[in-house]
Each structure stands twice: as structure tokens, then as C-alpha cells.
Design a protein around this motif. Sequence first.
Motif, PDB file in Angstrom:
ATOM      1  N   GLN A   1       0.989  -1.065  -0.343  1.00 56.20           N
ATOM      2  CA  GLN A   1      -0.284   0.055   0.241  1.00 56.20           C
ATOM      3  C   GLN A   1       1.012   1.614  -0.545  1.00 56.20           C
ATOM      4  O   GLN A   1       0.718   2.580  -0.167  1.00 56.20           O
ATOM      5  CB  GLN A   1      -1.264   0.020   1.127  1.00 56.20           C
ATOM      6  N   VAL A   2       2.084   1.411   0.450  1.00 57.88           N
ATOM      7  CA  VAL A   2       3.024   2.754   0.870  1.00 57.88           C
ATOM      8  C   VAL A   2       3.789   2.884  -0.822  1.00 57.88           C
ATOM      9  O   VAL A   2       3.072   3.665  -1.070  1.00 57.88           O
ATOM     10  CB  VAL A   2       4.079   1.666   1.981  1.00 57.88           C
ATOM     11  N   ALA A   3       4.219   1.460  -1.472  1.00 59.70           N
ATOM     12  CA  ALA A   3       4.330   1.450  -2.745  1.00 59.70           C
ATOM     13  C   ALA A   3       3.420   1.931  -3.502  1.00 59.70           C
ATOM     14  O   ALA A   3       4.221   1.777  -4.534  1.00 59.70           O
ATOM     15  CB  ALA A   3       5.735   0.207  -2.648  1.00 59.70           C
TER      16      ALA A   3
ATOM     17  N   GLY B   1       7.759   0.581 -14.046  1.00 57.28           N
ATOM     18  CA  GLY B   1       7.018   1.633 -12.614  1.00 57.28           C
ATOM     19  C   GLY B   1       6.503   0.441 -11.874  1.00 57.28           C
ATOM     20  O   GLY B   1       6.483   0.576 -10.101  1.00 57.28           O
ATOM     21  N   GLN B   2       6.551  -0.432 -12.541  1.00 51.70           N
ATOM     22  CA  GLN B   2       5.389  -1.479 -11.414  1.00 51.70           C
ATOM     23  C   GLN B   2       7.106  -2.139 -10.710  1.00 51.70           C
ATOM     24  O   GLN B   2       6.780  -2.315  -9.045  1.00 51.70           O
ATOM     25  CB  GLN B   2       4.629  -2.877 -12.291  1.00 51.70           C
ATOM     26  N   ARG B   3       7.679  -2.470 -11.185  1.00 51.37           N
ATOM     27  CA  ARG B   3       9.312  -3.145 -10.892  1.00 51.37           C
ATOM     28  C   ARG B   3       9.605  -2.197  -9.876  1.00 51.37           C
ATOM     29  O   ARG B   3      10.482  -2.342  -8.755  1.00 51.37           O
ATOM     30  CB  ARG B   3       9.813  -3.710 -11.683  1.00 51.37           C
ATOM     31  N   GLN B   4       9.946  -1.324 -10.031  1.00 52.28           N
ATOM     32  CA  GLN B   4       9.910  -0.181  -8.560  1.00 52.28           C
ATOM     33  C   GLN B   4       9.651   0.442  -8.319  1.00 52.28           C
ATOM     34  O   GLN B   4      10.127   0.292  -7.042  1.00 52.28           O
ATOM     35  CB  GLN B   4      10.137   1.911 -10.037  1.00 52.28           C
TER      36      GLN B   4
ATOM     37  N   SER C   1      11.498   7.314  -9.704  1.00 51.28           N
ATOM     38  CA  SER C   1      11.725   8.170 -11.592  1.00 51.28           C
ATOM     39  C   SER C   1      10.649   7.416 -12.216  1.00 51.28           C
ATOM     40  O   SER C   1      10.904   8.547 -13.738  1.00 51.28           O
ATOM     41  CB  SER C   1      13.247   8.207 -12.406  1.00 51.28           C
ATOM     42  N   ALA C   2      10.481   6.039 -12.391  1.00 53.57           N
ATOM     43  CA  ALA C   2       9.475   5.582 -13.492  1.00 53.57           C
ATOM     44  C   ALA C   2       8.270   5.568 -12.775  1.00 53.57           C
ATOM     45  O   ALA C   2       7.507   5.198 -13.501  1.00 53.57           O
ATOM     46  CB  ALA C   2      10.133   3.947 -13.680  1.00 53.57           C
TER      47      ALA C   2
END
Length: 582
Positions: free
Chosen positions: A448-450, A476-479, A501-502
Motif C-alpha cells: 500500500q505504501v508503494a 513503474g511496477q518493478r520500481q 523516477s519511473a
Amino acid sequence: MNGLDSLWRLKSYLRPYVGRLVFMFSAALIGTGASLAIPLVTKEIIDGPIANRDSQGLLLLGGVAALLGFLEAFLIFVRRWIQSRAVLGLETAIRDDLYAHLQRLPMGFHGGWQSGQLLSRATTDLSVIRRFLGFGILFLVTNIIQLVTVTILLLNMYWPLGVLVAAMAVPVVFLSLRFEKKYIRISRKVQDEQGDLATLIEEGATGIRVIKAFGRRHHMFDTFDDGARNLYGTSMEKVRLSSRFWTFLGFIPNVALALVLLTGALAVGTQALSLGTLVAFTTLMLQLVWPIASLGHILAMGQESMTAADRVQEVLDTEPSIQGGTETIDNPRGNLRFEGVGFHFPDSDVDVLHDVWLEVKPGETVAVVGATGMGKTTLTALVPRLYDVTAGRVTIDGHDVRDLTLPALRSVVATAFEEPTLFSMSVRENLTLGRQDATDEDIREALQVAQAMFVYDLPWKLDTRIGEQGMSLSGGQRQRLALARAVLTEPKILVLDDTLSALDVETEALVEEALRRVLEQATGIVVAHRASTVLLADKVALLQRGTITHVGTHQELLAKVPAYRELLAQDADDLDAEGVLS
């Protein structure tokens, strides 16, 4: 490094298998003895029962010969069974130690080695060592014993023929010494080129998206084809060298056999030699063909194994430049200080960082801002000791990080990198790398935080395997998963290396809002390029020319430091006159 010394240093791995190896050698030697006894029994059969037409004696000695043949076959089976279990265990033990050592070696080592070279050492080279230690040495010892024993028997049976056979060993020994020197050089070249080719294959697999996006498939194939052809050429050179050697070794026994048959027939004709002795002599001599012919193969295997051992020892002999200390931190608060820190890479005299002073107090967040190439990522990598300072020190709660045990340090510090690294395992396994005891509820809170709740929409939710490097996910999902992994450890110090950044603007805003709550409980150091990320921090440190030149709040630096304003100029439209987001 001498290849023989490298191979000898692996002897410690043989200790758990000493009992099996002794039994294996004993079985091999007894089997060889049974094999050599059969021609002697044959001699007695021909010169005794057959010559005297003694059917009862023929049955008796024939039974002895059959029993010896059965014994030899049974011992071969036993030897191979024990042999296989021992050598496979040996290979596994060395591979485990090699992999464990690779995990201990610092980033500086891995940055200087091609992954394909390390891969070939952990696979191909260890297989070469296993084959020689398990099979090559055994046959080398037994063949030498067989050669010596047969030669003595031949000399004892009829010394003129025995001398003739023994003389044939002289050119074999001479050629073997010449062969050894050339084969060492070419074996190392082949193994190095195999490592280079493994690197190309790995890079082609992990970088397939870039290759396809730029339409460089044919270029990459041409590069691979060049490497493959170089390996082919070197391998053929190795084959030609081996073929000449083995052809010569195969030729010598045939010449010796022809001379023995001719000379022996003349001796039988003059009654200087019995027919049974000639048959036994010839049979024993034929048993020299395999030991002599296999000598080239065994020597080649030995040279390859010494080269392989040399390559493996290159890794095992590398001492980790980053060693853990002995101290731990009880009830860590997370006070982080850079005290006169300097850093340069081992192969360079140019300082990436110099005279860096910065303090981040418990519960405080500092954003590190600077132009590309100023050393921001290097600065953050010094906190968990991915690299060690070359000047000054980094402290946590007054402890030099070099004095802390590595587990203690890395339980206090968690890092999320700009380039997220995910493994070919489930989402759950990727997330819990830093905290094995995390519950599903803990994982959900970190996700949830991420803002990574998308994992619950995957086919098997947390148990979905995401593929090598997480390539089945977007950047973005990986990050976000990498960020959730760092948050899940509940660190006292959280290092974010441009982790957002992504992300798109909307997701970034949601993540930042959640991160504010996390950073209230932890000391944060954030590498930032965007103004929105800077606003997560209580203070901003401006990194210029390898050192921190200004520290203050975002508004203070925006008002007083022109270089800071220029760095954030790209986000100027998102900032109002007060330096806050519109």
C-alpha cells in the motif's frame, strides 16, 4: 598461478569422501589384478590341459578364468557406483562454496567481471574438475600400475620381447611432455572464450527488449557469431593437437604388436618360447593398448582440469575487500553521519567524492540533489557498505559502519535502487528477501505504501512468478515492488536512490504521501531529481564536484543558491513562488 597447485588446493573437498575413494581405488586395483590374471590362466590352459588333452584340468582352469572375469565385471560395477556418488558430491561442494564466496565479494569485484565468465567457472569448469578428480586420476593411477605390472610380467616371460615392448614407451613419454605444454595454453584459451560467449548469451537474453526496440537483432547475432566462430577455431586447433597426439599413441601399440607376433612366432618355431606363453604374452600386451591409448585422453583431461582449477581459484582466492566488523547496535536510533568522506574506485585515482560532511538525525529526511555524475548514487551506496569509503568515515549512532557486522548493518539500513532488481521467483519471495518472517498483513501494508496493490490482480496474486528481471512487469511496477521490499524491512535508515523516477505523476503523488508516514519513523536519505521528490525531505544537500556545498531547506536553497534553482528548472512550472507544489 600454477594449475597443478590450484588443483592440489582443492584436496580438502576430497576429505569427506576418503573412505569411498579408498574403496574405489581398491576395487579398481583388484579388478585390474583379475584382468591381468586371466592371460596367465590362459597360458596354463594352453600349455597344460590342452597340450596334454586333460579335460578335467581344462574345466577346472576354465572355471577359474570365468570366475576372474565375473569378479572383474562386478568390481567395475561397484567402482562406478561409488565413484559417481563421490565425484558428484565433490562437484556440488565446490560449487556451493564458489557461489557462497561470490555472494561475499563486494560490488567492486562484480563490476569488474563479466557474468558469463563467472557462470562458466561455476558450471563448465567445475564439471571438468569433477571428471578428472573422479575418473581421470583413477585411470591415471591404475593405468600406470597396469603398465608397470604388465611390463614386469612380459620381461619375466621372455625378456627379449619385454625389452622390445618397454622400448616403445620412450617416444610416448617424450611426446607427452611436448603435448602437455601446448595443451595447457590452448585449453585456457578455449575456456576463456566459452566464458565470453556465455556473457553474450546472457546479455542477449536480459537485453532482448533493447535489442528489439533498436532493431539490432542482426548486429547482436553477428557479434555472437564472431565469438562462436572464434571459439570454433580455437576448439578445432585443440582437436588437431589432440588428434595428432592420440594417433601417435594408437600407432605405437600396433607397431609393437606386429613386432611381437613376428619375433614371438620365430621363438616358438625354435622352441625358445611355448605357444601358451606367446598367447599370454600377446594378450597381456594387448592390455597395454588401452592404458597407452588413453594416456593422451587422461593427460588432456588433466590439463583441462588444472586450467579449470586455476580459473576457479582466481575467484576463491579473491579476498572480500569489505569485511564485517564485530560490533552491533542495540536499539538503533538511526543517526547517520558522513564525516570527511572521500571515495574513488579501485582502478582509478580520481576522487568521485571528497570531504563530504553531512548529518541526518533520527526521523529526519535529507534529499541529495546534484547534476548527473556528481556521485549521488555512490554516496548512498556507502551507507550499507556496497562500497567502502577511501577517506573519512560513515557512522550510524556513533558506530563506524566498518566496525559493524554486515548482518547488523544491513538490518538497520534498507535500500531501494533506481534500477530495480527482481528475481525469477514469486512476488512474495521477491518482497521478503530482506524480511523472511513478514506476514501477509505486513506485505499488504508495504504494498500500500508503494502503491503496488496491482499484485493482487495478478493470476496467482503474491504467488505469481514474475519472470527473470521482472520483465513481465512495467518499469513503474518493478520500481514499486522494489520500494515495497525496502519498506517491508521496517529499517531505521531508508535509502531511496531516485526510486520514484519511473512513476507517473499521479502514482508518484500517492507514493510520496504514503512515504511521508514511513519516513516519520525512519531516517531517510533520498536521491532526488524532481522537485516533488525533494519536498519529501526536511533538508536538502546539494552535491557539486564531489562534495556537499550547501545544506538547508528546499525554500532556503531555492532562494539563495542559483545552482540549486537551475537543477530544478525543469520542474519550475510545477512550483509556485513559495517553492511548493502548485
